[in-house]
Design a protein around this motif. Sequence first.
Motif, PDB file in Angstrom:
ATOM      1  N   TYR A 176      12.577 -16.365  15.362  1.00  0.00           N
ATOM      2  CA  TYR A 176      13.395 -17.582  15.319  1.00  0.00           C
ATOM      3  C   TYR A 176      14.859 -17.205  15.459  1.00  0.00           C
ATOM      4  O   TYR A 176      15.359 -16.363  14.710  1.00  0.00           O
ATOM      5  CB  TYR A 176      13.175 -18.337  14.004  1.00  0.00           C
ATOM      6  CG  TYR A 176      13.964 -19.634  13.918  1.00  0.00           C
ATOM      7  CD1 TYR A 176      13.511 -20.775  14.571  1.00  0.00           C
ATOM      8  CD2 TYR A 176      15.159 -19.696  13.202  1.00  0.00           C
ATOM      9  CE1 TYR A 176      14.234 -21.960  14.506  1.00  0.00           C
ATOM     10  CE2 TYR A 176      15.886 -20.876  13.128  1.00  0.00           C
ATOM     11  CZ  TYR A 176      15.415 -22.008  13.789  1.00  0.00           C
ATOM     12  OH  TYR A 176      16.137 -23.168  13.734  1.00  0.00           O
TER      13      TYR A 176
ATOM     14  N   PRO B  68       6.284 -13.282  13.041  1.00  0.00           N
ATOM     15  CA  PRO B  68       7.530 -13.787  13.593  1.00  0.00           C
ATOM     16  C   PRO B  68       8.729 -13.475  12.694  1.00  0.00           C
ATOM     17  O   PRO B  68       8.718 -13.790  11.506  1.00  0.00           O
ATOM     18  CB  PRO B  68       7.282 -15.287  13.688  1.00  0.00           C
ATOM     19  CG  PRO B  68       6.308 -15.574  12.601  1.00  0.00           C
ATOM     20  CD  PRO B  68       5.437 -14.360  12.490  1.00  0.00           C
TER      21      PRO B  68
ATOM     22  N   GLY C 253       9.484 -16.463  22.212  1.00  0.00           N
ATOM     23  CA  GLY C 253       8.438 -15.476  22.405  1.00  0.00           C
ATOM     24  C   GLY C 253       8.984 -14.299  23.201  1.00  0.00           C
ATOM     25  O   GLY C 253      10.149 -14.297  23.627  1.00  0.00           O
TER      26      GLY C 253
ATOM     27  N   THR D 192       3.376 -17.636  18.237  1.00  0.00           N
ATOM     28  CA  THR D 192       3.946 -17.395  16.911  1.00  0.00           C
ATOM     29  C   THR D 192       2.842 -17.276  15.863  1.00  0.00           C
ATOM     30  O   THR D 192       2.859 -16.362  15.027  1.00  0.00           O
ATOM     31  CB  THR D 192       4.910 -18.533  16.532  1.00  0.00           C
ATOM     32  OG1 THR D 192       5.962 -18.607  17.503  1.00  0.00           O
ATOM     33  CG2 THR D 192       5.526 -18.306  15.157  1.00  0.00           C
TER      34      THR D 192
ATOM     35  N   GLU E  32       4.210 -21.612  13.266  1.00  0.00           N
ATOM     36  CA  GLU E  32       2.905 -21.042  12.907  1.00  0.00           C
ATOM     37  C   GLU E  32       1.894 -22.151  12.631  1.00  0.00           C
ATOM     38  O   GLU E  32       0.760 -22.125  13.143  1.00  0.00           O
ATOM     39  CB  GLU E  32       3.023 -20.160  11.668  1.00  0.00           C
ATOM     40  CG  GLU E  32       3.726 -18.833  11.885  1.00  0.00           C
ATOM     41  CD  GLU E  32       3.807 -18.050  10.586  1.00  0.00           C
ATOM     42  OE1 GLU E  32       2.779 -18.001   9.864  1.00  0.00           O
ATOM     43  OE2 GLU E  32       4.876 -17.506  10.282  1.00  0.00           O
TER      44      GLU E  32
ATOM     45  N   MET F  87      12.783 -21.061  18.719  1.00  0.00           N
ATOM     46  CA  MET F  87      11.762 -20.027  18.552  1.00  0.00           C
ATOM     47  C   MET F  87      11.547 -19.372  19.898  1.00  0.00           C
ATOM     48  O   MET F  87      11.294 -20.058  20.890  1.00  0.00           O
ATOM     49  CB  MET F  87      10.459 -20.671  18.055  1.00  0.00           C
ATOM     50  CG  MET F  87       9.439 -19.684  17.548  1.00  0.00           C
ATOM     51  SD  MET F  87       9.898 -18.995  15.962  1.00  0.00           S
ATOM     52  CE  MET F  87       9.051 -17.406  16.064  1.00  0.00           C
TER      53      MET F  87
ATOM     54  N   PRO G 257       7.411 -12.658  18.535  1.00  0.00           N
ATOM     55  CA  PRO G 257       8.311 -13.805  18.540  1.00  0.00           C
ATOM     56  C   PRO G 257       9.237 -13.827  17.316  1.00  0.00           C
ATOM     57  O   PRO G 257       8.911 -13.296  16.272  1.00  0.00           O
ATOM     58  CB  PRO G 257       7.361 -15.007  18.514  1.00  0.00           C
ATOM     59  CG  PRO G 257       6.050 -14.484  18.990  1.00  0.00           C
ATOM     60  CD  PRO G 257       5.998 -13.068  18.510  1.00  0.00           C
TER      61      PRO G 257
ATOM     62  N   ALA H  11      10.158 -20.289  11.461  1.00  0.00           N
ATOM     63  CA  ALA H  11       8.994 -19.871  12.250  1.00  0.00           C
ATOM     64  C   ALA H  11       7.697 -20.355  11.614  1.00  0.00           C
ATOM     65  O   ALA H  11       6.687 -20.541  12.304  1.00  0.00           O
ATOM     66  CB  ALA H  11       8.969 -18.353  12.394  1.00  0.00           C
TER      67      ALA H  11
ATOM     68  N   THR I  51       4.668 -21.257  22.846  1.00  0.00           N
ATOM     69  CA  THR I  51       5.446 -20.492  21.872  1.00  0.00           C
ATOM     70  C   THR I  51       4.866 -20.635  20.475  1.00  0.00           C
ATOM     71  O   THR I  51       4.796 -19.665  19.711  1.00  0.00           O
ATOM     72  CB  THR I  51       6.913 -20.946  21.890  1.00  0.00           C
ATOM     73  OG1 THR I  51       7.454 -20.741  23.200  1.00  0.00           O
ATOM     74  CG2 THR I  51       7.749 -20.179  20.885  1.00  0.00           C
TER      75      THR I  51
END
Length: 267
Positions: free
Chosen positions: A211, A263, A220, A134, A47, A218, A209, A43, A130
């Motif tokens: 992973y 996340p 959401g 994240t 980000e 990933m 969100p 994740a 997404t």
Amino acid sequence: MKTKNALAWIALGCLVSTAGWAQKSAVQSIEEYRAMLQDGNPAELFEAKGEGLWKQKRGPKNASLEQCDLGKGPGVFKGVFVELPRYFADTKRVQDLESRLLTCMETLQGFNAAEIAKTPFGKGEQNNMTALATWIAAESKDMKFNLPQTHGQEKTFYEVGKRLFFQRAGSHDFSCASCHGQDDTRIRLQDLPNLTKNPGDGVGFAAWPAYRVSNGQMWGMQQRLNDCYRQQRFPYPGFASDATVALGVYLGVNSKGSASVAPAIKR
């Protein structure tokens, strides 16, 4: 005869204890597996991408999202995740993070929000959406959920979300509550939190969100809810529809006081 009965009860007790130990051990193993993966949660890549997209000038208007108002004023992103969904006066709608980002991408950058909503998950601007969600969620990590319930629409959305959560239909007569309406349930060694009340820190709504290790994707909250409907054998809901936002309000309000771990990382 009494001795035989006593031995039978002892043997049964041992079997129950062993079964309970095996079940607990399986759950512990899953948690240990997640903990090992958390140090290198993929994740983090989303980000980084999301932060870049927030600042990057894109779209027909060649503008960034740095003036997007997510509930705390233009450009403020820290702490907004734990107060969404909420009512926005400019759209006169209750919006979650993803539907609000759609509004900003359309008004600030000139993208077609309807086209993005139709794009399959994981492709094109949906993939960017997404990543943005994240990063913004990560900026509220460890903060407590405190969704507002002061506006009339926010209260209405909570009640609508509650009804949708318990609505049984489809070929299997399932509802969200079929899996998440009681304590101490599980499926495929996976604990199923009771989402009709506050499930606790980092559980349920407070973990997305996230992973997904099993498919390398990933997800959401919109995709998480979409997949829940798939498993119920319901038609897929529209992306950022009032139905999915209402469910988000119900789950988010029920999570009040819980800390966000998003996340997160899931099986």
